[in-house]
Motif scaffolding. Structure first.
Motif, PDB file in Angstrom:
ATOM      1  N   SER A 115      47.016  10.590 -21.970  1.00 17.07           N
ATOM      2  CA  SER A 115      46.078  10.576 -20.860  1.00 17.07           C
ATOM      3  C   SER A 115      44.901  11.506 -21.152  1.00 17.07           C
ATOM      4  O   SER A 115      44.984  12.397 -22.004  1.00 17.07           O
ATOM      5  CB  SER A 115      46.768  10.994 -19.563  1.00 17.07           C
ATOM      6  N   PHE A 119      53.231  11.705 -23.220  1.00 17.85           N
ATOM      7  CA  PHE A 119      53.657  13.044 -22.806  1.00 17.85           C
ATOM      8  C   PHE A 119      54.017  13.099 -21.323  1.00 17.85           C
ATOM      9  O   PHE A 119      55.025  13.683 -20.950  1.00 17.85           O
ATOM     10  CB  PHE A 119      52.562  14.075 -23.091  1.00 17.85           C
ATOM     11  N   THR A 120      53.181  12.503 -20.473  1.00 19.25           N
ATOM     12  CA  THR A 120      53.374  12.645 -19.031  1.00 19.25           C
ATOM     13  C   THR A 120      53.827  11.364 -18.345  1.00 19.25           C
ATOM     14  O   THR A 120      54.267  11.406 -17.208  1.00 19.25           O
ATOM     15  CB  THR A 120      52.068  13.096 -18.358  1.00 19.25           C
ATOM     16  N   ARG A 123      59.573  10.613 -15.544  1.00 18.74           N
ATOM     17  CA  ARG A 123      58.581  10.401 -16.587  1.00 18.74           C
ATOM     18  C   ARG A 123      59.210   9.660 -17.766  1.00 18.74           C
ATOM     19  O   ARG A 123      58.641   8.729 -18.303  1.00 18.74           O
ATOM     20  CB  ARG A 123      58.018  11.737 -17.033  1.00 18.74           C
ATOM     21  N   VAL A 179      45.819  15.311 -20.777  1.00 20.77           N
ATOM     22  CA  VAL A 179      46.558  15.891 -21.894  1.00 20.77           C
ATOM     23  C   VAL A 179      45.659  15.982 -23.121  1.00 20.77           C
ATOM     24  O   VAL A 179      45.676  16.980 -23.850  1.00 20.77           O
ATOM     25  CB  VAL A 179      47.818  15.046 -22.201  1.00 20.77           C
ATOM     26  N   GLU A 191      61.071  15.324 -14.587  1.00 15.56           N
ATOM     27  CA  GLU A 191      61.131  15.021 -16.017  1.00 15.56           C
ATOM     28  C   GLU A 191      61.829  13.684 -16.267  1.00 15.56           C
ATOM     29  O   GLU A 191      61.413  12.915 -17.126  1.00 15.56           O
ATOM     30  CB  GLU A 191      61.867  16.148 -16.746  1.00 15.56           C
ATOM     31  N   ARG A 211      51.804   9.114 -17.384  1.00 16.23           N
ATOM     32  CA  ARG A 211      50.688   8.702 -16.531  1.00 16.23           C
ATOM     33  C   ARG A 211      50.158   7.351 -17.004  1.00 16.23           C
ATOM     34  O   ARG A 211      50.040   7.098 -18.196  1.00 16.23           O
ATOM     35  CB  ARG A 211      49.594   9.764 -16.610  1.00 16.23           C
ATOM     36  N   ARG A 224      50.840   3.767 -21.175  1.00 14.14           N
ATOM     37  CA  ARG A 224      51.243   5.008 -20.541  1.00 14.14           C
ATOM     38  C   ARG A 224      51.102   6.172 -21.512  1.00 14.14           C
ATOM     39  O   ARG A 224      51.233   6.006 -22.716  1.00 14.14           O
ATOM     40  CB  ARG A 224      52.688   4.933 -20.068  1.00 14.14           C
ATOM     41  N   CYS A 225      50.866   7.330 -20.942  1.00 18.78           N
ATOM     42  CA  CYS A 225      50.784   8.555 -21.727  1.00 18.78           C
ATOM     43  C   CYS A 225      52.179   8.877 -22.268  1.00 18.78           C
ATOM     44  O   CYS A 225      53.165   8.840 -21.522  1.00 18.78           O
ATOM     45  CB  CYS A 225      50.274   9.699 -20.865  1.00 18.78           C
TER      46      CYS A 225
END
Length: 103
Positions: free
Chosen positions: A82, A68-69, A5, A85, A2, A71, A65-66
């Motif tokens: 992403s 949430f994640t 990220r 998601v 976490e 990514r 970048r995402c």
């Protein structure tokens, strides 16, 4: 996991802020470099000034970048998430106006 990220998104946000801060200087130095009418000494000075700017102030170092994640690949720019998601949220019905196509 976490924390990594969050760090990716924090670093990306810092790069965005630096790029916005130095955008005018960056464009000014680039314009001087591209001007063929200037003497070479002046253009070399502008090249040195451009090189002294922070590396992270360049827009090419920014990566979508995402949110949430974290990514970096397969990110829809409009939604800032992403594809993975996005698909999950859309199938759950969490995105307004988005539904799975069926024909």
């Amino acid at each position: 996991m976490e924390i990594q990220r969050e760090n990716r998104n924090i670093h990306d946000n810092q790069r965005r802020q630096l790029a916005a801060k130095y955008e005018l200087k960056h464009k000014l130095f680039k314009a001087f470099l591209r001007d063929p009418d200037l003497p070479t000494e002046a253009r070399e000075q502008m090249q040195l000034k451009l090189a002294k700017l922070p590396r992270n102030s360049s827009f090419t170092r920014i990566r979508n970048r995402c949110i949430f994640t974290g990514r970096s690949r397969g990110v829809y720019q409009l939604f800032r998430m992403s594809r993975i998601v996005f698909r999950e949220l859309a199938s759950r019905g969490a995105l307004n106006g988005i539904k799975k196509a069926s024909w």
